[in-house]
Design a protein around this motif. Structure first.
Motif, PDB file in Angstrom:
ATOM      1  N   VAL A   7     -28.410 -62.997 -80.407  1.00  0.00           N
ATOM      2  CA  VAL A   7     -29.491 -62.392 -80.922  1.00  0.00           C
ATOM      3  C   VAL A   7     -30.651 -62.136 -80.481  1.00  0.00           C
ATOM      4  CG1 VAL A   7     -30.413 -60.680 -82.993  1.00  0.00           C
ATOM      5  CG2 VAL A   7     -27.816 -61.288 -81.906  1.00  0.00           C
TER       6      VAL A   7
ATOM      7  N   ARG B   4     -24.116 -56.791 -85.540  1.00  0.00           N
ATOM      8  CA  ARG B   4     -24.687 -56.647 -85.094  1.00  0.00           C
ATOM      9  C   ARG B   4     -26.397 -55.563 -85.463  1.00  0.00           C
ATOM     10  NH1 ARG B   4     -25.082 -53.259 -79.265  1.00  0.00           N
ATOM     11  NH2 ARG B   4     -22.745 -54.501 -79.538  1.00  0.00           N
TER      12      ARG B   4
ATOM     13  N   ALA C 250     -29.254 -57.339 -79.103  1.00  0.00           N
ATOM     14  CA  ALA C 250     -28.239 -58.333 -79.014  1.00  0.00           C
ATOM     15  C   ALA C 250     -27.344 -58.251 -78.098  1.00  0.00           C
ATOM     16  CB  ALA C 250     -27.432 -57.593 -80.393  1.00  0.00           C
TER      17      ALA C 250
ATOM     18  N   PHE D 245     -22.364 -61.596 -81.057  1.00  0.00           N
ATOM     19  CA  PHE D 245     -23.622 -61.466 -80.093  1.00  0.00           C
ATOM     20  C   PHE D 245     -24.489 -62.321 -80.754  1.00  0.00           C
ATOM     21  CE2 PHE D 245     -21.764 -57.414 -82.747  1.00  0.00           C
ATOM     22  CZ  PHE D 245     -21.758 -56.684 -81.420  1.00  0.00           C
TER      23      PHE D 245
END
Length: 305
Positions: A280, A154, A162, A278
């Motif tokens: 992003v 993250r 994210a 994640f």
């Protein structure tokens, strides 16, 4: 295009051309993105370098390579310039949609990402994929070289946004030949002691995924030397399936081998190690027209894994 400066500052045309060249990796391709001729793009980049007193690109036989000064400038320009383009639009006929630049781990993109995105090509998607370490890919996203990044990390700060993509669980696996030799009841009862002397196959010399599994599931610190290291989890899976020994893999990466019996899960703990992936993007407006549908397909693909 104008080559003016305002109050001693480079005008937007130079900055727009610089960012296009930075993202394209060459003056010729950058000129096309910026909608100017190649000589104009060269002149604008040179003028910007003269104004800043710093070199922005190293000229290579094919294309250009950004200097650290260019990396810093692109990182500061990408968000504001993209937002300005989103608001201002263009009065001319719409240009062809540029490729979407997607970054992520090679294993995840090859196993789940690209198969999920393949049908979008019929809808006009053009895709350019970059693989590598999370920190490097996130730096490329900040600088505008990438549009979306699948990351196991993250990002910090406010320049990137994210959202959780999926939780991947990890599984301890071996080939059937090793699974038959090991006492899995003892493994469930006594933990890592049942694996003493079994060759380990790892992504790296320091056994990062295996160490985490040992700590999380067995409550022990793993101190061992791998029999084989392969800097690609697909290679780890192949070596384990060939009978080298045992390893720990993301379940999504070996679903086919588990289903066929080429790999056997040695243990199914109630609380396996979990890693959150994640998706992003840069903060602000979502500037690429295909980013939304790519995002949706990736989330659906990882949900089904």
């Amino acid at each position: 295009m104008s080559d003016r400066t305002t109050n001693g500052r480079p005008d937007l045309d130079r900055l727009r051309t610089f960012l296009a060249v930075y993202r394209a990796g060459s003056l010729t391709a950058g000129a096309r993105l910026a909608g100017v001729s190649q000589p104009t793009a060269t002149a604008q980049v040179q003028a910007l370098e003269e104004r800043m007193g710093r070199q922005l690109f190293e000229r290579l036989p094919r294309g250009v390579a950004p200097t650290p000064v260019a990396d810093d400038l692109a990182g500061r320009l990408a968000g504001p310039m993209d937002a300005l383009e989103e608001v201002a639009g263009t009065p001319d006929a719409p240009a062809p949609v540029p490729p979407l630049h997607l970054g992520g781990p090679a294993e995840m993109l090859c196993a789940a990402g690209l198969p999920a995105l393949a049908p979008l090509v019929d809808k006009g998607l053009r895709l350019r994929v970059a693989t590598g370490l999370a920190d490097d890919l996130l730096a490329g996203l900040r600088a505008g070289r990438l549009d979306l990044v699948v990351s196991s990390v993250r990002p910090r700060g406010r320049t990137l946004v994210a959202e959780p993509l999926a939780d991947e669980d990890f599984v301890l696996v071996a080939a059937p030949s090793w699974a038959e030799r090991l006492d899995r009841e003892r493994l469930a009862a006594e933990g890592a002691a049942a694996l003493a002397g079994v060759p380990l196959v790892s992504y790296a010399e320091d056994l990062p995924i295996l160490r985490r599994y040992w700590r999380h599931v067995f409550g022990e610190r793993l101190t061992a030397t791998p029999a084989i290291t392969v800097p690609d989890l697909r290679g780890v899976a192949a070596a384990v399936a060939a009978g080298v020994g045992v390893s720990v893999l993301p379940r999504y990466l070996c679903l086919r081998e588990l289903a066929s019996g080429a790999l056997v899960p040695l243990l199914e703990p109630e609380d396996p190690p979990i890693n959150t992936g994640f998706l992003v993007r840069r903060a602000g407006a979502q500037t690429h027209p295909h980013a939304g549908m790519v995002r949706d397909r990736l989330k659906e693909a990882m949900r089904l894994c």
